[in-house]
Design an enzyme around this catalytic site. Structure first.
Site, short mmCIF file in Angstrom:
data_model
loop_
_atom_site.label_atom_id
_atom_site.label_comp_id
_atom_site.label_asym_id
_atom_site.label_seq_id
_atom_site.Cartn_x
_atom_site.Cartn_y
_atom_site.Cartn_z
N ALA A 63 42.50 37.86 -39.01
CA ALA A 63 43.43 36.74 -39.02
C ALA A 63 43.01 35.76 -40.11
O ALA A 63 41.85 35.73 -40.53
CB ALA A 63 43.44 36.05 -37.66
N GLY A 106 41.65 40.67 -36.28
CA GLY A 106 43.07 40.94 -36.09
C GLY A 106 43.54 42.17 -36.85
O GLY A 106 44.49 42.84 -36.43
N GLU A 109 42.79 44.96 -34.59
CA GLU A 109 43.71 44.95 -33.46
C GLU A 109 45.10 45.44 -33.86
O GLU A 109 45.79 46.09 -33.06
CB GLU A 109 43.78 43.55 -32.86
CG GLU A 109 42.47 43.17 -32.16
CD GLU A 109 42.51 41.79 -31.55
OE1 GLU A 109 42.42 41.67 -30.33
OE2 GLU A 109 42.62 40.81 -32.32
N GLU A 129 34.86 38.72 -33.73
CA GLU A 129 35.36 37.43 -33.26
C GLU A 129 34.33 36.56 -32.55
O GLU A 129 34.30 35.34 -32.78
CB GLU A 129 36.59 37.64 -32.36
CG GLU A 129 37.87 38.01 -33.09
CD GLU A 129 38.08 39.51 -33.22
OE1 GLU A 129 39.22 39.93 -33.43
OE2 GLU A 129 37.08 40.25 -33.09
#
Length: 246
Positions: A63, A106, A109, A129
């Site tokens: 992210a 992210g 993911e 994370e």
């Protein structure tokens, strides 16, 4: 096209979507999330197989930390990445993640949301994370255990380890590993095999695969009952029997 954060190429029975934010190693920001939602709108209405990949030798570095740092509790509850990854996972036809280079946070993911994942020998995948003071909350805690088992998912998520190609292949995160120059062709070869099958049977297979454990076997039997009445089932089986006679 070159300036688009998500480059989309449509080719008949397939769509190739390339994350394209080279200055940030394809970090997933709000604009990219919005474009992914737009793509889901299109593929929910006109289903085709989707290939997800990244530009510049990177899938997605995670992210966008610049945006993530400023988000607060209400933003977390909105599930900005969670909801778009869930839409991608629920697309009617298969999603193939063709992963080169970094797939972190992210980005990992997003790859976990795909039905099939292939990679290059240069891949580096993981969820760091907790080192940034957050959890992997966009799918890793429930998708990764289904992919690699609880014990391995726990190790990856609790330690923040990043796996290379050989280990990620052995763990089952990826089904195959290729030289970087061969990744696109390998993805299209998988699409070719998928689209040779009956589209409705493929859709129903994906539905059954993604169903919770307590939905089986009832969901399989209901889906099979629909297919047993399908003209395409009759046509394909008749053609098979006629070929066997020759």
């Amino acid at each position: 096209m070159a300036d688009e954060v998500l480059r989309v190429v449509e080719d008949g029975d397939r769509v190739v979507a390339t994350l394209n934010r080279p200055a940030t190693r394809n970090a997933i920001d709000q604009e990219l999330v919005d474009r992914l939602h737009d793509l889901c709108d299109e593929l929910e209405g006109a289903p085709r197989v989707l290939v997800l990949t990244g530009a510049g030798g990177v899938f997605a570095s995670g992210a966008d930390i610049g945006q993530l740092r400023d988000r607060r509790a209400d933003d977390a509850r909105r599930g900005i990445n969670t909801h778009v990854f869930d839409r991608i996972s629920r697309l009617p036809l298969p999603v193939i993640a063709a992963v080169d280079g970094y797939a972190l946070g992210g980005g990992a993911e997003l790859a976990y949301a795909a039905d099939i994942r292939i990679a290059t020998t240069d891949v580096r995948i993981g969820n760091p994370e907790p080192g940034l003071g957050i959890i992997a909350a966009a799918g890793a805690t429930w998708r990764l255990p289904r992919i690699v088992g609880h014990a391995r998912a726990a190790e990856l998520l609790l330690t923040g380890r990043v796996l290379g190609a050989e280990e990620a292949l052995a763990w089952g995160i990826f089904s195959s590993v290729h030289p970087p120059a061969d990744l696109e062709a390998a993805a299209h070869a998988i699409v070719d095999r998928v689209v040779a099958n009956d589209p409705l049977a493929i859709r129903h297979t994906k539905t059954a695969l993604n169903a919770p454990a307590d939905a089986h076997p009832a969901i399989d039997l209901a889906l099979q009952a629909e297919l047993f009445e399908s003209p395409e089932k009759q046509r394909r089986m008749t053609a098979f029997l006629e070929r066997r006679k020759t």
